[in-house]
Design a protein around this motif. Structure first.
Motif, PDB file in Angstrom:
ATOM      1  N   ILE A 196       0.845  -1.195   0.000  1.00  0.00           N
ATOM      2  CA  ILE A 196       0.000   0.000   0.000  1.00  0.00           C
ATOM      3  C   ILE A 196       0.883   1.249   0.000  1.00  0.00           C
ATOM      4  O   ILE A 196       0.701   2.162  -0.792  1.00  0.00           O
ATOM      5  CB  ILE A 196      -0.950   0.008   1.225  1.00  0.00           C
ATOM      6  CG1 ILE A 196      -1.971  -1.134   1.099  1.00  0.00           C
ATOM      7  CG2 ILE A 196      -1.673   1.347   1.340  1.00  0.00           C
ATOM      8  CD1 ILE A 196      -2.854  -1.328   2.327  1.00  0.00           C
ATOM      9  N   ARG A 249       2.551   1.734  -3.372  1.00  0.00           N
ATOM     10  CA  ARG A 249       1.622   2.110  -4.432  1.00  0.00           C
ATOM     11  C   ARG A 249       1.265   3.600  -4.383  1.00  0.00           C
ATOM     12  O   ARG A 249       1.097   4.248  -5.399  1.00  0.00           O
ATOM     13  CB  ARG A 249       0.350   1.281  -4.296  1.00  0.00           C
ATOM     14  CG  ARG A 249      -0.669   1.623  -5.348  1.00  0.00           C
ATOM     15  CD  ARG A 249      -1.727   0.557  -5.428  1.00  0.00           C
ATOM     16  NE  ARG A 249      -2.338   0.598  -6.742  1.00  0.00           N
ATOM     17  CZ  ARG A 249      -2.860  -0.450  -7.361  1.00  0.00           C
ATOM     18  NH1 ARG A 249      -2.837  -1.616  -6.786  1.00  0.00           N
ATOM     19  NH2 ARG A 249      -3.403  -0.329  -8.540  1.00  0.00           N
ATOM     20  N   TYR A 250       1.159   4.120  -3.152  1.00  0.00           N
ATOM     21  CA  TYR A 250       0.695   5.500  -3.008  1.00  0.00           C
ATOM     22  C   TYR A 250       1.807   6.493  -2.714  1.00  0.00           C
ATOM     23  O   TYR A 250       1.544   7.651  -2.422  1.00  0.00           O
ATOM     24  CB  TYR A 250      -0.384   5.580  -1.923  1.00  0.00           C
ATOM     25  CG  TYR A 250      -1.658   4.920  -2.380  1.00  0.00           C
ATOM     26  CD1 TYR A 250      -2.556   5.606  -3.198  1.00  0.00           C
ATOM     27  CD2 TYR A 250      -1.940   3.600  -2.037  1.00  0.00           C
ATOM     28  CE1 TYR A 250      -3.707   4.991  -3.651  1.00  0.00           C
ATOM     29  CE2 TYR A 250      -3.095   2.979  -2.483  1.00  0.00           C
ATOM     30  CZ  TYR A 250      -3.974   3.683  -3.297  1.00  0.00           C
ATOM     31  OH  TYR A 250      -5.112   3.075  -3.752  1.00  0.00           O
ATOM     32  N   GLN A 263       1.649   9.759  -4.546  1.00  0.00           N
ATOM     33  CA  GLN A 263       0.354  10.443  -4.600  1.00  0.00           C
ATOM     34  C   GLN A 263       0.176  11.368  -3.403  1.00  0.00           C
ATOM     35  O   GLN A 263       0.023  10.908  -2.277  1.00  0.00           O
ATOM     36  CB  GLN A 263      -0.747   9.377  -4.628  1.00  0.00           C
ATOM     37  CG  GLN A 263      -2.071   9.920  -5.082  1.00  0.00           C
ATOM     38  CD  GLN A 263      -3.072   8.800  -5.310  1.00  0.00           C
ATOM     39  OE1 GLN A 263      -2.781   7.823  -6.004  1.00  0.00           O
ATOM     40  NE2 GLN A 263      -4.251   8.928  -4.716  1.00  0.00           N
ATOM     41  N   ALA A 317      -2.834  10.935  -0.945  1.00  0.00           N
ATOM     42  CA  ALA A 317      -3.087   9.541  -0.560  1.00  0.00           C
ATOM     43  C   ALA A 317      -3.722   9.429   0.824  1.00  0.00           C
ATOM     44  O   ALA A 317      -4.648   8.648   1.029  1.00  0.00           O
ATOM     45  CB  ALA A 317      -1.788   8.748  -0.607  1.00  0.00           C
ATOM     46  N   SER A 318      -3.244  10.242   1.750  1.00  0.00           N
ATOM     47  CA  SER A 318      -3.746  10.151   3.119  1.00  0.00           C
ATOM     48  C   SER A 318      -5.261  10.359   3.172  1.00  0.00           C
ATOM     49  O   SER A 318      -5.994   9.561   3.750  1.00  0.00           O
ATOM     50  CB  SER A 318      -3.022  11.171   3.995  1.00  0.00           C
ATOM     51  OG  SER A 318      -3.601  11.213   5.257  1.00  0.00           O
ATOM     52  N   THR A 336      -7.457  10.268   0.611  1.00  0.00           N
ATOM     53  CA  THR A 336      -8.141   9.275  -0.223  1.00  0.00           C
ATOM     54  C   THR A 336      -8.306   7.960   0.528  1.00  0.00           C
ATOM     55  O   THR A 336      -9.387   7.372   0.554  1.00  0.00           O
ATOM     56  CB  THR A 336      -7.319   8.999  -1.508  1.00  0.00           C
ATOM     57  OG1 THR A 336      -7.041  10.240  -2.133  1.00  0.00           O
ATOM     58  CG2 THR A 336      -8.080   8.097  -2.449  1.00  0.00           C
ATOM     59  N   LEU A 337      -7.217   7.508   1.151  1.00  0.00           N
ATOM     60  CA  LEU A 337      -7.262   6.212   1.823  1.00  0.00           C
ATOM     61  C   LEU A 337      -8.075   6.282   3.116  1.00  0.00           C
ATOM     62  O   LEU A 337      -8.696   5.310   3.520  1.00  0.00           O
ATOM     63  CB  LEU A 337      -5.851   5.695   2.074  1.00  0.00           C
ATOM     64  CG  LEU A 337      -5.072   5.376   0.786  1.00  0.00           C
ATOM     65  CD1 LEU A 337      -3.713   4.813   1.104  1.00  0.00           C
ATOM     66  CD2 LEU A 337      -5.845   4.422  -0.106  1.00  0.00           C
ATOM     67  N   LYS A 387     -11.437   5.627   2.063  1.00  0.00           N
ATOM     68  CA  LYS A 387     -11.571   4.219   1.673  1.00  0.00           C
ATOM     69  C   LYS A 387     -11.737   3.316   2.899  1.00  0.00           C
ATOM     70  O   LYS A 387     -12.596   2.445   2.947  1.00  0.00           O
ATOM     71  CB  LYS A 387     -10.373   3.806   0.829  1.00  0.00           C
ATOM     72  CG  LYS A 387     -10.279   2.331   0.494  1.00  0.00           C
ATOM     73  CD  LYS A 387     -11.472   1.822  -0.282  1.00  0.00           C
ATOM     74  CE  LYS A 387     -11.493   2.323  -1.697  1.00  0.00           C
ATOM     75  NZ  LYS A 387     -10.426   1.767  -2.518  1.00  0.00           N
ATOM     76  N   LEU A 409       1.166   4.535   5.322  1.00  0.00           N
ATOM     77  CA  LEU A 409       1.793   5.180   4.166  1.00  0.00           C
ATOM     78  C   LEU A 409       3.296   5.393   4.355  1.00  0.00           C
ATOM     79  O   LEU A 409       4.011   5.653   3.405  1.00  0.00           O
ATOM     80  CB  LEU A 409       1.100   6.518   3.870  1.00  0.00           C
ATOM     81  CG  LEU A 409      -0.284   6.369   3.237  1.00  0.00           C
ATOM     82  CD1 LEU A 409      -1.011   7.702   3.208  1.00  0.00           C
ATOM     83  CD2 LEU A 409      -0.176   5.796   1.827  1.00  0.00           C
TER      84      LEU A 409
END
Ligand code: HEC
Length: 107
Positions: free
Chosen positions: A49, A52-53, A56, A59-60, A62-63, A66, A104
């Motif tokens: 994970i 992958r991010y 980005q 990312a924080s 967005t995830l 999620k 992350l």
């Protein structure tokens, strides 16, 4: 020289404590049941994970959404079709954000 060595120790202590605490939070809140550190199980590994991010910037956020709402994402169908269950009802927002930010960093 003595002062230099001493401050190195202080910095080490300060940075390692929150990381341990975050892993404990991930364990306590059940994340590690599906996400191991470096081996994929039900979900992608935490390392996967983070990698992958890595590039980005949002990312924080967005995830966080999620994990809160659950559901399939970019990993869906890669090795299974189990979506992540939503966690918004049983985990405090602060705690969830701490865990996501910690994940992350595990590149
Ligand atoms: C029941 C198993 C399960 C549990 C418990 C679980 N996850 Fe997941 N998680 C998954 C699966 C499966 C995926 C892959 C979803 C997909 O893309 O299909 C995933 C994906 C993710 C992702 C990447 C999402 C994306 O869009 O790339 C993050 C971040 C994540 N989980 C964090 C967490 C955190 C934090 C917790 C604990 C609060 C947690 N997970 C608990 C199964 C789980």
């Amino acid at each position: 020289m003595k002062i230099h060595t001493l401050s190195g120790v202080v910095i080490l202590t300060l940075t390692s404590t929150p990381i341990m605490a975050s892993q404990e939070l991930a364990e306590k809140n059940g994340c590690m049941g599906c996400h191991l550190m470096d081996r994929r199980t039900v979900g992608p590994s935490i390392k996967q994970i983070a990698e992958r991010y890595a590039a980005q910037p949002d990312a924080s956020a967005t995830l966080y959404e999620k994990v809160k709402n659950g559901g399939g994402g970019p990993w869906h169908g890669t090795w299974g079709s189990i979506p992540m269950p939503p966690h918004g009802d049983n985990i405090q927002p602060d705690t969830m954000k701490t865990i996501v930010d910690w994940m992350l960093l595990q590149k």
